[in-house]
Design an enzyme around this catalytic site. Structure first.
Site, PDB file in Angstrom:
ATOM      1  N   ILE A  39      90.844  40.363  50.067  1.00 24.69           N
ATOM      2  CA  ILE A  39      90.609  39.608  48.843  1.00 24.69           C
ATOM      3  C   ILE A  39      90.744  40.522  47.633  1.00 24.69           C
ATOM      4  CG2 ILE A  39      88.955  38.198  47.570  1.00 24.69           C
ATOM      5  CD1 ILE A  39      87.699  37.416  50.261  1.00 24.69           C
ATOM      6  N   CYS A  40      91.574  40.087  46.678  1.00 28.61           N
ATOM      7  CA  CYS A  40      91.791  40.821  45.424  1.00 28.61           C
ATOM      8  C   CYS A  40      92.228  42.258  45.749  1.00 28.61           C
ATOM      9  CB  CYS A  40      90.528  40.745  44.568  1.00 28.61           C
ATOM     10  SG  CYS A  40      90.760  41.412  42.906  1.00 28.61           S
ATOM     11  N   GLN A  41      91.563  43.246  45.160  1.00 29.32           N
ATOM     12  CA  GLN A  41      91.927  44.632  45.446  1.00 29.32           C
ATOM     13  C   GLN A  41      91.765  44.937  46.936  1.00 29.32           C
ATOM     14  OE1 GLN A  41      89.053  47.457  44.159  1.00 29.32           O
ATOM     15  NE2 GLN A  41      90.522  49.096  43.816  1.00 29.32           N
TER      16      GLN A  41
END
Lengths: 389, 351
Positions: B146-148
């Site tokens: 998720i995301c980074q």
């Protein structure tokens, strides 16, 4: 807002003006209380005990300024070094100083940010000068600080250049707001609705400005010089610490770097050990497989043993045959000898017969006993029985 | 043009209404102080330094053998994926029979400033993955980045393709220099080395200030005005408080890891150019050949859709699928539009 306000003080006052304008006189205090409560609730998970957003932002920076994050302890120590005779720069002063710098982090979303930065710069200079007066501060840091001031002047000049980008900001927001409202049929009857439209338009214009290369460069220059300022501040602190025999930040950095290198070495060794363990496991598995094959091939072993036994039998048979052949040879040789004896005997018999024939007239009284009817040699003795292997 | 017709009486009434709501919200805040993000109990399976591998505890045993391991961003906490019972990606996946685990990166202290991506990826993630492979008796796990955390998971999958069965990326930046990526635009001129040298760890709060600066009016003024309305109702109020707690729960960023992430990914666009190096290993993203599901928000201002979509062209997998959700970055977990995301992930993992 006064010329001596830090950017945060200016910002807080601006907030108060905003809430005050929105809510009226009594509302201002209520809003401040409300906002403080929010800060307590929202900031708690991060371990902050601040009662304001400014404090919440300032805390980690203050921690970063200090020796390995423990500014408070350092300041107590600093205050305690009475022999150096300087107690004017207390914790509160450092707190204010760091707040000035933190204030400079605020992004220039409007002209106000630049004005705040200028105020902050003046405040920073004043605070640093007080600090530099301490005999604890190495004189060599003066040159670095002069460079920092000069750098800030240049940085803020480039920020002033950004003001050109904000020229007509209000007009552009208004144009955008009108364009936003264009093409819609319903009337705007709610203040909140109008406010939301304004926010969208204002942020749209801000985004256009932020997307420019000039903004990018000025922002980068601003952050870089802020970091340089913190670095010089840290070096100055290191100078003080060295003078009073306390480990410095840079020394701790070295230690941390070494720990990290050791940690990697440990991991490399651990992975190597794991590889070796893997290899041993593989060898063990191979050995187990081999053992399993031996077990599975037990029938083959029996077969091999049976074959070996048969080979032994064959060898024994061969030996027996060889022995038989030897016996046969002896028999043959005996037979040859016997044949010679028979021939000699036959010759002797023939000789005797001739002599008997000569004597026949003399002695007619009896015929020879074992003579063959054909007059040949006497029958041989029975052949010796063949040896069984 | 829509005419602006603000009737003075109606406007006064509107202001009065807001004032009444404001007073009520003040009282509500005191009652909501205990609302915390995170609804599902967890069990600690593994601890290395501040890193922990957590298992989400669920009543019924999982129906799927392959463990699903969540890799969340280093910025902010994974609790947003399990904010509250009715807004929990984790719970929806547990309900669908998955064994869900998450990597909790912890809160780096000043002494952790030398932690780098090598340690995060080659030690923390790899240790967690190996632990789950042994624990669950599988050769490879399913990764949900998720995301980074998606960028980290993608990099891990490229370095250890044999250990990843399937990869799901959510709001994950891949091309860090797309048009409209304002965050990336603003960091290009920053001397990251100098910043890390000066600050050690990057204060999480400072990052939040920068995130807020991308939408300064929405996030610094409008949000507070709107929150008054949210606080009128206990349910929406609790949700708002949890979100605020989560937003402000921003761990500092370990300096060295931050340096590497900003320079290799943001400034050098290393995934697209295939130039990333982790530790002493060059990362070849074409080595990712497992099935990949890429989920992104069409209104995401932090990770623009084009940034996530670039994934398709950098990996070596032929089995690639996208789900575009009409939401922003945070809305991916909590908005109505994102309600179908768990089912999308579950059905894809089962396929």
């Amino acid at each position: 807002m006064t010329a001596t306000d830090s950017p945060f003080e200016a910002w807080q006052k601006q907030q108060e003006v905003f809430w005050s304008g929105l809510l009226g006189g009594d509302g201002q205090a209520a809003a401040r209380e409300w906002f403080a409560q929010w800060s307590r609730i929202a900031g708690a998970p991060a371990g902050f005990a601040q009662t304001s957003v400014a404090e919440m932002v300032a805390a980690p920076f203050r921690a970063a300024f200090g020796n390995d994050g423990d500014l408070q302890r350092f300041m107590s120590f600093h205050d305690g070094v009475a022999t150096f005779g300087h107690r004017e720069m207390g914790e509160e002063d450092v707190r204010r100083l760091s707040d000035y710098w933190v204030g400079l982090l605020h992004l220039p979303t409007s002209r106000l940010a630049v004005e705040q930065a200028l105020i902050g710069l003046a405040g920073m200079r004043t605070a640093v000068e007080v600090w530099r007066a301490s005999p604890l501060v190495p004189p060599s840091s003066s040159e670095s600080w002069e460079k920092i001031y000069a750098g800030w002047q240049a940085t803020l000049q480039s920020y002033k250049g950004l003001l050109d980008l904000y020229e007509g900001y209000g007009r552009r927001v208004a144009e955008r707001l009108i364009a936003d409202l264009d093409g819609c049929d319903d009337e705007v009857k709610s203040l909140k609705e109008l406010f939301d439209h304004w926010v969208r338009a204002a942020e749209g214009v801000h985004d256009e400005i932020a997307a420019t290369g000039d903004y990018q460069q000025a922002f980068g220059q601003f952050v870089n010089h802020l970091c340089l300022t913190i670095k010089v501040q840290r070096e100055t602190t290191d100078g003080i610490l060295e003078r009073i025999g306390v480990p410095t930040y840079s020394e701790l950095t070295d230690v941390h770097a070494r720990i990290e290198r050791l940690r990697k070495e440990q991991r490399r060794l651990r992975n190597g050990a794991a590889d070796l363990a893997g290899l041993l496991t593989a060898v063990r598995a191979d050995l187990e497989k081999l053992g399993q094959r031996v077990e599975d091939d037990a029938g083959l072993g029996d077969e091999l043993r049976r074959l070996g036994s048969e080979l032994g039998n064959v060898a024994a048979g061969m030996a027996a045959i060889r022995s038989e052949v030897g016996s046969l040879r002896e028999v043959a040789e005996s037979a040859v000898g016997l044949g010679e004896s028979v021939a000699a005997a036959q010759q002797e018999i023939a000789q005797l017969r001739r002599e008997m024939e000569k004597l026949a007239p003399v002695a007619d009284a009896g015929a020879p006993v074992d003579a063959s009817p054909s007059g040949g040699a006497p029958r041989r003795a029975a052949k010796p029985k063949r040896k069984e292997p | 043009m829509r005419p602006i017709k603000l009737d003075p009486d109606a406007t006064l009434a509107e202001a009065s209404l807001w004032w009444g709501q404001f007073e009520k919200s003040r009282r509500a805040l005191g009652e909501l102080a205990a609302a915390q993000p995170g609804s599902t109990p967890t069990e600690v399976l593994l601890e290395v330094d501040r890193f922990r591998l957590l298992r989400f505890v669920w009543d019924t045993p999982p129906r799927h053998k392959t463990p699903l391991l969540i890799s969340y961003a280093l910025v902010n906490r994974h609790t947003v994926a399990d904010l509250q019972e009715d807004k929990s990606l984790v719970r929806r996946l547990l309900e669908r029979g998955f064994a869900v685990y998450v990597m909790d990166w912890g809160y780096p202290r000043p002494s952790d400033r030398m932690l780098d991506l090598d340690t995060y990826i080659n030690e923390y993630i790899d240790t967690a993955v190996d632990h789950l492979r042994t624990r669950c008796g599988v050769k490879a796990v399913d990764l949900l980045g998720i995301c980074q955390g998606g960028t980290l998971a993608l990099t891990y999958a490229a370095l250890y393709p044999e250990k990843v069965r399937r990869l799901v990326t959510m709001v994950t930046p891949v091309d860090f220099q797309t048009e409209g990526d304002r965050l990336s635009h603003l960091v290009q001129e920053i001397d990251i080395d100098a910043a890390v040298a000066a600050l050690g760890n990057l204060p999480g709060v400072a990052l939040n200030v920068n995130f807020n600066a991308l939408q300064p009016l929405s996030l610094n003024i409008k949000k507070w005005l709107d929150s008054v309305k949210a606080l009128q109702d206990a349910t929406s109020g609790a949700f708002f408080v949890r979100m605020e707690r989560w937003i402000n729960d921003s761990p500092d960023q370990a300096g060295q890891a931050y340096r590497e992430f900003m320079t290799q990914f943001y400034q050098q666009n290393g995934i697209v150019k295939n130039t990333v190096t982790i530790g002493d290993r060059a990362v070849d993203y074409r080595a990712v050949r497992c099935p990949v599901l890429n989920i992104f928000g069409s209104q995401d201002h932090l990770v623009p859709p084009a940034s996530s979509r670039a994934l398709k062209n950098v990996i070596g997998s032929d089995d690639y699928r996208e789900i575009e959700v009409p939401s922003g970055h945070i809305g991916m977990y909590v908005s109505r539009a994102a309600a179908k995301v768990p089912e999308g992930i579950a059905s894809w993992l089962k396929a």
